[in-house]
Design an enzyme around this catalytic site. Structure first.
Site, PDB file in Angstrom:
ATOM      1  N   GLU A 282       0.968  -1.230  -0.045  1.00 39.71           N
ATOM      2  CA  GLU A 282      -0.018  -0.044  -0.118  1.00 39.71           C
ATOM      3  C   GLU A 282       0.953   1.260   0.106  1.00 39.71           C
ATOM      4  OE1 GLU A 282      -2.648  -0.961   3.165  1.00 39.71           O
ATOM      5  OE2 GLU A 282      -3.982  -1.985   1.979  1.00 39.71           O
TER       6      GLU A 282
ATOM      7  N   ASP B  77      -8.124  -9.470   3.464  1.00 41.36           N
ATOM      8  CA  ASP B  77      -7.915  -8.163   4.548  1.00 41.36           C
ATOM      9  C   ASP B  77      -8.937  -8.218   5.553  1.00 41.36           C
ATOM     10  OD1 ASP B  77      -6.911  -5.999   5.894  1.00 41.36           O
ATOM     11  OD2 ASP B  77      -7.551  -4.796   4.201  1.00 41.36           O
TER      12      ASP B  77
ATOM     13  N   GLU C 294     -12.811  -2.666  11.786  1.00 41.84           N
ATOM     14  CA  GLU C 294     -12.802  -2.031  10.318  1.00 41.84           C
ATOM     15  C   GLU C 294     -13.814  -2.336   9.542  1.00 41.84           C
ATOM     16  OE1 GLU C 294      -9.200  -2.511   8.328  1.00 41.84           O
ATOM     17  OE2 GLU C 294      -9.853  -1.179   6.518  1.00 41.84           O
TER      18      GLU C 294
HETATM   19  C1  GCV Z   1      -2.724   0.109   8.442  1.00 45.06           C
HETATM   20  C2  GCV Z   1      -6.061  -2.397   5.292  1.00 45.06           C
HETATM   21  C3  GCV Z   1      -6.645  -1.462   6.130  1.00 45.06           C
HETATM   22  C4  GCV Z   1      -5.332  -0.015   6.259  1.00 45.06           C
HETATM   23  C5  GCV Z   1      -4.228  -0.872   6.593  1.00 45.06           C
HETATM   24  C6  GCV Z   1      -3.947  -2.210   6.146  1.00 45.06           C
HETATM   25  C7  GCV Z   1      -2.664  -2.939   6.832  1.00 45.06           C
HETATM   26  O1  GCV Z   1      -5.979  -2.035   4.020  1.00 45.06           O
HETATM   27  O2  GCV Z   1      -7.583  -0.659   5.475  1.00 45.06           O
HETATM   28  O3  GCV Z   1      -5.837   0.833   6.888  1.00 45.06           O
HETATM   29  O4  GCV Z   1      -3.155  -0.043   7.142  1.00 45.06           O
HETATM   30  O5  GCV Z   1      -5.112  -2.695   5.774  1.00 45.06           O
HETATM   31  O6  GCV Z   1      -2.814  -3.671   7.441  1.00 45.06           O
HETATM   32  O7  GCV Z   1      -1.601  -2.462   6.572  1.00 45.06           O
END
Ligand code: GCV
Length: 549
Positions: free
Chosen positions: A283, A362, A390
């Site tokens: 990411e 995820d 989340e």
């Molecule tokens: C901390 C998902 C979440 C992100 C998070 C990522 C991760 O994509 O939406 O907020 O980032 O996981 O675990 O690194």
């Protein structure tokens, strides 16, 4: 500071007030003796005194400097023959002393004494007869960790209970007492490690390993007496940001030397730091791929800098292409972690651990177990769960995750024949590992009740109890939590337990049924949306239509 009635969470010992057992304890218990004057022993003394006073309603307990025949509770390292105990294990045993009962808490370590103390208090909260207490317990997992996704400005990535309890406007918060209260809550569950900043390490948090080491030290000083080690999430490109190096290539000697020197500076300030946690090539975070290196190159370089100090390097496996074309059926996000890390099995140093999310995507409401579990045979590994809700209702909805975690932990990989369950892999019982365990992204914030939705406290409690002992049943954990939080009213117990235990499946049914993931609104991930993520760049496709699921 505003403190809600439920601020004390499961350490709400006064709930026992009206219970007949509390009256018995009041008659039976009047003195304590804690041997040892290390910082954790001092915590044991405090917790024992405080817990017993609140439980029995007595103002104070006599404190004996040496154990006496009439001392009600004795806590001391190696007081009993500790055969069969690991370092963090404990014995809590009652014996008759004249017409009284004497309880002894013994462990090979101060940390074990602290866990034994809370186990003893848990027995009392449950109303158990003092004379019946006879427990010998070892933690099943070595590393029992929490990850904070807190940013230095005080925001929390995926936080649903207010702002950070650690940071505010690029400083530590004023209310350090609350951080200490948090440390108590965690210690009562046996949590022994926390990562104190977001794995997405922005510009300012990168300075935690350099000019803001002072604040890390302050936090370490708060958590140390509760037996909790700190980990720092670090920016893989720190040598470029902090020292102006032109590269962060793990095979570059200057980069390697920079990390060796910088790590030494960190350990000079915090000699018992747990280590570093890294999100790399994920990411849009920097990582070794930029330099044509693999993740073992990146992780081992950092592991070697930590090694002289006994530090651990935790490297996340959440690596995938987040710039995908939805029409591309070849790039499969669900395989990404497996494809990146399975070929590297056996190539990581012995103080490097891979952190693997429970599912291959995820933290969806339901996912299969990551195929890395059972396949990585020669690599230290820990499981990463998500307590913060989340994708599971953001602490406005009730979604109790212990049943989900039980399914994951009990999943049989058949890696070494039947019974090669995930929990056994994590405990290091299936493959030889120098480090193993479990971690989770925590759900707390500055809200008066810590978790926004009060019942979401049960997720933190349940996680901690499972990290200590994954074989506990969801029902047992739930009963414990309800009683510790709300007291012994049978109707409350029955109603709240039922609500909790059914909530995950109910949430699944009204948001993402039939095993289909990603049916949520993009970005914030709140609320169901059938095609929410279907045509985006994130590789998050369910590809379910009128023809097939
Ligand atoms: C901390 C998902 C979440 C992100 C998070 C990522 C991760 O994509 O939406 O907020 O980032 O996981 O675990 O690194």
């Amino acid at each position: 500071m505003v403190r809600n009635v439920d601020y004390k969470c499961w350490l709400n010992f006064a709930q026992m007030g009206g219970h007949p057992a509390a009256k018995r304890y009041r008659d039976q218990l009047d003195s304590i003796c804690v041997l040892g004057d290390g910082p954790i022993s001092r915590t044991v003394k405090e917790e024992l005194g405080r817990g017993l006073s609140e439980l029995t309603g007595k103002d104070s307990f006599a404190v004996h400097a040496e154990p006496q025949a009439e001392t009600s509770v004795i806590a001391a390292v190696d007081y009993l023959e500790n055969g069969g105990l690991l370092d963090e294990g404990y014995i809590v045993r009652a014996a008759k002393a004249g017409d009284k009962v004497q309880v002894v808490i013994s462990s090979p370590s101060e940390r074990g004494l602290l866990y034994g103390t809370f186990a003893f208090l848990r027995q009392l909260q449950a109303g158990r007869g003092l004379e019946k207490i006879d427990i010998l317990e070892n933690p099943k997992n070595e590393l029992r960790m929490l990850n904070h996704w807190d940013n230095f400005d005080g925001s929390i990535e995926r936080g649903y209970a207010g702002r950070s309890i650690f940071y505010n406007r690029n400083e530590l918060v004023d209310d350090l007492g609350r951080i200490q209260d948090y440390a108590r809550l965690l210690a009562s569950l046996g949590i022994n490690s926390i990562a104190i900043n977001n794995v997405n390490v922005h510009y300012l948090e990168t300075t935690f390993i350099e000019e803001r080491l002072d604040l890390v030290k302050t936090l370490a000083d708060i958590f140390r007496p509760y037996g909790i080690k700190l980990f720092l999430s670090i920016n893989y490109a720190s040598p470029m940001q902090l020292a102006g190096l032109e590269t962060a290539d793990p095979l570059d000697p200057d980069v390697q030397q920079w990390w060796i020197d910088q790590t030494a500076k960190v350990y000079e300030q915090i000699p018992d730091l747990g280590g570093f946690l890294v999100k790399a090539d994920s990411e849009n975070r920097p990582g070794p791929f930029t330099y044509g290196r693999n993740h073992a190159d990146g992780a081992n370089m950092l592991g070697r800098a930590l090694k002289p100090f006994g530090g651990i390097l935790i490297w996340r496996c959440f690596v995938y292409d987040c710039q995908q074309d939805w029409r591309d059926y070849e790039t499969d996000r669900a395989r990404a972690a497996y494809d990146h890390f399975y070929p590297l099995d056996g190539e990581f140093d012995d103080n490097v651990i891979l952190q693997i999310k429970n599912g291959p995507m995820d933290f969806q409401v339901r996912e299969p177990v990551s195929p890395l579990f059972g396949k990585l045979e020669r690599t230290n590994q820990i499981l990463e769960l998500q307590i913060t809700q989340e994708y599971t209702g953001q602490q406005r909805h009730l979604c109790y995750l212990v049943p989900q975690w039980k399914e994951i932990l009990e999943f049989d990989t058949f890696a070494k024949g039947p019974g090669s369950t995930v929990d056994k892999i994590l405990a290091g019982a299936i493959f030889e590992q120098s480090h193993s365990g479990i971690t989770a992204v925590v759900n707390v914030g500055r809200d008066g009740n810590w978790t926004g939705h009060t019942l979401a406290q049960a997720n933190l409690y349940g996680y901690g109890r499972l990290a200590w002992d994954p074989s506990l049943s969801a029902e047992q954990i739930t009963d414990e939590w309800v009683v510790a939080t709300f007291g012994h009213n049978e109707k409350v117990k029955h109603t709240v337990s039922k609500m909790l235990l059914r909530s995950w499946e109910i949430y699944e049914n009204y948001t993402t049924p039939l095993g289909i993931g990603w049916m949520c609104n993009p970005g914030h991930h709140y609320g169901p949306s059938v095609d929410g993520y279907e045509y985006s760049k994130w590789g998050t496709y369910h590809r379910a239509d009128h023809q097939a699921l």
